[in-house]
Design an enzyme around this catalytic site. Structure first.
Site, PDB file in Angstrom:
ATOM      1  CE1 TYR A 112      48.283  85.173  53.854  1.00  0.00           C
ATOM      2  CE2 TYR A 112      47.658  87.280  52.923  1.00  0.00           C
ATOM      3  CZ  TYR A 112      48.554  86.506  53.626  1.00  0.00           C
ATOM      4  OH  TYR A 112      49.712  87.055  54.097  1.00  0.00           O
ATOM      5  CE  LYS A 146      61.377  81.518  47.577  1.00  0.00           C
ATOM      6  NZ  LYS A 146      62.855  81.672  47.718  1.00  0.00           N
ATOM      7  CG  ASP A 178      64.339  84.681  48.216  1.00  0.00           C
ATOM      8  OD1 ASP A 178      63.967  84.886  47.038  1.00  0.00           O
ATOM      9  OD2 ASP A 178      65.135  83.776  48.514  1.00  0.00           O
ATOM     10  CG  ASP A 202      50.090  90.701  54.062  1.00  0.00           C
ATOM     11  OD1 ASP A 202      50.148  91.882  54.432  1.00  0.00           O
ATOM     12  OD2 ASP A 202      49.538  89.808  54.721  1.00  0.00           O
ATOM     13  CG  ASP A 224      52.902  95.719  56.057  1.00  0.00           C
ATOM     14  OD1 ASP A 224      52.127  96.467  55.436  1.00  0.00           O
ATOM     15  OD2 ASP A 224      52.545  95.057  57.045  1.00  0.00           O
TER      16      ASP A 224
END
Ligand code: NAD
Length: 369
Positions: A145, A196, A229, A253, A257
């Protein structure tokens, strides 16, 4: 009774339901002052759209400096349709980004707790989520970001190319991992670090730095590395395997959620953002519910204040060193839910619907007991 020194708390209610829920937090702070011999000095100011309406900017320098001087900032929510068409630099959300950036709030803590009284509100089976208590630590000021280069540029064949850069340094990883290990020591002593590393160099560095810090300083904490993942999948399959999850800005992020939805309601979930220590050794911090300004219900007196009240409880625990008071407040919230009181968003059959104000008063009454 001995009076402790004054601690400055800055309340920034913001927009929409922000002022309604922060009013209940203020009542609770005042209750602690009066009944527990604490001496919180409360200041309150405008932020977001409300600040723009009065001052033409989502956060004035004066408010920003007040935030720097405070031991904890408690924010309601910012934004709403009224300000949607403002230019980017004037948008209410810019105030949040400025506070996070300038206070250097690099670690975002989001608990996902499934209250036993509200197990039926989750979309997962009760046995999967009942008793769930996870803490997600998301890196907040680095990663894709913020990384450079970024942008959209034309390329040779008439197409355009969008670019973002995922980048982390060793120290950025180490400081957020340290927060996760320290938190785990006060909980179930287990950290799961997600990246990852199989396809990203920055992910490989993340894994190596977390592992190295673990070997140097936190051998007593159980550490597991997991691909992000797989973590997304495990959160739905068996979320109770996790205690503290630490991950980067992008994966955090999304995973936070996802974890929030395991618990069923936005109106119940608090968050804390922690930063570097200031010159007096205090950690800079900001606390806020994870929900937004909920313009659809603003002014109707039905907003759930629990996420904001639990955000204050996190402030008691992480900034103000008042663990006992934080436990008392958490227990008072549990007791009110046990008593069957519900705001509209968490109402179910056989429970009593109450307003924002009544919910706040009931929590204070439980503290009083
Ligand atoms: P939202 O979280 O405001 O609302 C989503 C839904 O949840 C709505 O139906 C709302 O009524 C309900 N809800 C949220 N909090 C509740 C509470 N405490 N009690 C009862 N119901 C509650 O998200 P949104 O609708 O996507 O965004 C609305 C505005 O808030 C937008 O302007 C957005 O930019 C802003 N926003 C701000 C923040 C923040 O200040 N940190 C975060 C998210 C969204």
């Amino acid at each position: 009774m001995i009076k402790v020194k004054k601690r400055k708390i800055l309340l920034l209610p913001g927009d929409g339901i922000g002022p309604e829920v922060i009013t209940e937090v203020k009542k609770i702070i005042e209750w602690f002052n009066k009944n527990k011999s604490l001496d919180f000095e409360i200041d309150e100011d405008l932020v977001g759209g409300a600040a723009y309406d009065k001052h033409g900017t989502p956060i004035t320098d004066e408010v920003f400096y007040k935030a720097l001087e405070s031991e904890a900032v408690i924010l309601g929510a910012v934004g709403g349709p009224k300000w949607d068409d403002l230019e980017f630099s004037k948008k209410p959300e810019r105030a949040l980004l400025k506070l996070r950036k300038e206070l250097k709030l690099f670690a975002n803590l989001r608990p996902a707790i499934c209250f036993k009284q509200l197990v039926e509100a989750s979309s997962l089976k009760p046995e999967i989520v009942s008793g769930l208590d996870i803490m997600i630590v998301r890196e907040l000021t680095g990663g894709i970001y913020f990384g450079e280069p970024r942008g959209i540029k034309p390329i040779d064949n008439g197409e355009r190319k969008g670019i973002n850069t995922h980048t982390y340094t060793s120290s950025e990883i180490e400081r957020v991992a340290r927060i996760a290990f320290d938190l785990a020591k006060k909980r179930k002593n287990k950290v799961t670090s997600c990246e990852k590393s199989n396809v990203m160099e920055a992910g490989q560095l993340w894994k190596e730095e977390v592992q190295s810090l673990h070997e140097k300083e936190y051998k007593e904490v159980e550490l597991k590395h997991m691909l992000a993942d797989n973590c997304a999948m495990q959160l739905l399959r068996n979320p109770k395997q996790f205690d503290v999850i630490v991950t980067d800005n992008l994966f955090g992020d999304i995973l936070s959620d996802e974890a929030a939805m395991l618990t069923g309601s936005l109106g119940l979930l608090p968050s804390a953002s922690l930063g570097a220590k200031d010159k007096n050794g205090n950690i800079r911090s900001m606390y806020e519910p994870i929900h937004g300004s909920a313009p659809d219900i603003a002014g109707k007196r039905i907003a759930n204040p629990i996420a904001s009240i639990l955000s204050f409880s996190m402030a008691l625990r992480y900034s103000l060193n008042l663990e006992k008071e934080a436990d008392d407040l958490d227990n008072a919230v549990q007791n009110v839910l046990d008593d069957g009181l519900r705001t509209k968003d968490i109402l179910s059959k056989g429970k009593k619907e109450v307003s924002t104000e009544t919910m706040g008063n009931a929590i204070i009454a439980c503290l009083q007991k």
